[in-house]
Design a protein around this motif. Structure first.
Motif, PDB file in Angstrom:
ATOM      1  N   ARG A   1      22.659  54.570  69.026  1.00 50.26           N
ATOM      2  CA  ARG A   1      21.244  54.516  68.642  1.00 50.26           C
ATOM      3  C   ARG A   1      21.127  54.090  67.186  1.00 50.26           C
ATOM      4  O   ARG A   1      21.867  54.578  66.323  1.00 50.26           O
ATOM      5  CB  ARG A   1      20.581  55.869  68.862  1.00 50.26           C
TER       6      ARG A   1
ATOM      7  N   ASP B   1      12.659  53.405  70.122  1.00 43.69           N
ATOM      8  CA  ASP B   1      14.026  53.795  70.466  1.00 43.69           C
ATOM      9  C   ASP B   1      14.848  52.509  70.616  1.00 43.69           C
ATOM     10  O   ASP B   1      14.599  51.718  71.533  1.00 43.69           O
ATOM     11  CB  ASP B   1      14.007  54.590  71.768  1.00 43.69           C
TER      12      ASP B   1
ATOM     13  N   TRP C   1      18.752  50.692  70.745  1.00 44.59           N
ATOM     14  CA  TRP C   1      20.155  50.988  71.034  1.00 44.59           C
ATOM     15  C   TRP C   1      21.009  49.719  70.970  1.00 44.59           C
ATOM     16  O   TRP C   1      20.586  48.661  71.433  1.00 44.59           O
ATOM     17  CB  TRP C   1      20.301  51.568  72.444  1.00 44.59           C
TER      18      TRP C   1
END
Length: 345
Positions: A224, A289, A291
């Motif tokens: 992440r 978010d 990644w």
């Protein structure tokens, strides 16, 4: 006497008078309507409804020549200029275009409406889902064949302008990761031979994509990073001339760009690529978010940057440009390693 409630057309006109730069998607949200409902209030000279013969329409689009293809979701707009080359239709529900510039994966099960739209000199063919939301738009450019556009519209136009919206199916319910055989899932990840197997693996264990990343194998298979990693990656690729692949979609279409990016511009709330043939607009606040994801393949590790919004929806993916049978670009791996070091959270 009570005042009569204003029609949707009148309310849209009032909104545009107060806020002239409001785009139709935003106007629809403000007015509690859909893009399709707003367009249906336009005159027959401005908006023509077409037969929902989507494959036949798309097979005719190559006659338009050089056009702009636009696919978006709530957070990202993806625009590519080129030709609709190399179509493949595998039955009535799935299709592809595999051209050098316009590269599409099409899922017809949610498609319902097709319209020809004239906004002054700007002409387009637009497709909508059962709920009236836009799936894909094809805009003429100054290099397009406008007479072919009029022929296409003439061939497919219909008199019926009625709009009957249907509820879009609710999002799938996923397993609680604590109830999943995570060790088996991790082993399946390590045994992948092709990145396309990842979708099937996640589906097999009924995990959301984010839960899949949270339960990746030990090591650096899913890392992440902060939202600024996206701008950092794009700027590094621009400076170092490392070509990328950018995937943006909704439930009816995925649009892919492959090539170099050059002009990276951050303006107001948007992160933009502003190149002659490719424009990408990412709402910065939606990068909730982010990644770095690494998947095994027969060609070695394939690395992607995957971006999710607050709802957990995948809004954009990036890869280094590659073809099956060719290992990933070392330049891309170096850039991703750099943003991992700079933005890991």
């Amino acid at each position: 006497m009570e005042l009569m409630e204003k029609t949707l057309k009148e309310r849209w006109a009032d909104l545009l008078q107060a806020q002239p730069k409001t785009r139709i998607r935003n106007a629809a949200e403000i007015l509690g309507a859909t893009e399709l409902e707003l367009l249906s209030t336009k005159s027959e000279e401005e908006v023509i409804f077409l037969k929902p013969s989507f494959i036949d329409i798309l097979k005719s689009v190559d006659s338009l020549g050089h056009v702009m293809a636009l696919t978006r979701n709530d957070s990202v707009v993806h625009e590519v200029k080129g030709e609709y080359d190399k179509p493949e239709f595998n039955g009535p529900m799935v299709g592809m275009f595999l051209g050098e510039w316009i590269d599409l994966r099409i899922f017809f099960s949610v498609w319902k409406y097709a319209l020809a739209v004239s906004e002054g000199d700007r002409k387009s063919i637009q497709f909508f889902d059962k709920n009236g939301s836009a799936i894909h738009k094809i805009y003429l450019t100054d290099q397009s064949n406008e007479s072919a556009y009029h022929s296409l519209v003439n061939d497919f136009q219909i008199a019926d302008r009625s709009v009957v919206l249907e509820e879009v199916s609710s999002p799938p319910q996923y397993s609680n990761p604590e109830s999943v055989d995570v060790s088996a899932f991790k082993q399946g990840w390590l045994e992948m031979k092709d990145t396309h197997e990842f979708f099937g693996l996640v589906k097999k264990y009924n995990l959301s994509r984010q839960d899949a990343l949270r339960n990746a194998p030990e090591g650096e298979y899913a890392i992440r990073v902060g939202s600024r990693a996206v701008a950092g990656m794009l700027k590094a690729c621009s400076e170092l001339k490392v070509p990328i692949m950018s995937f943006v979609g909704n439930h009816g279409m995925i649009q892919i760009f492959s090539g170099e990016v050059n002009r990276i511009i951050e303006m107001d709330e948007w992160l933009n690529v502003m190149d002659p043939r490719f424009n990408l607009h990412i709402k910065s606040a939606s990068l909730v978010d982010v990644w770095i994801v690494r998947k095994p393949s027969v060609d070695g590790i394939v690395t992607s940057l995957e971006c999710f919004d607050a709802k957990g929806e995948l809004i954009v993916q990036f890869f280094g440009k590659r073809k099956p049978g060719i290992p990933e670009l070392e330049g891309w791996r170096d850039i991703v390693r750099g943003i991992q070091d700079a933005y890991k959270v």
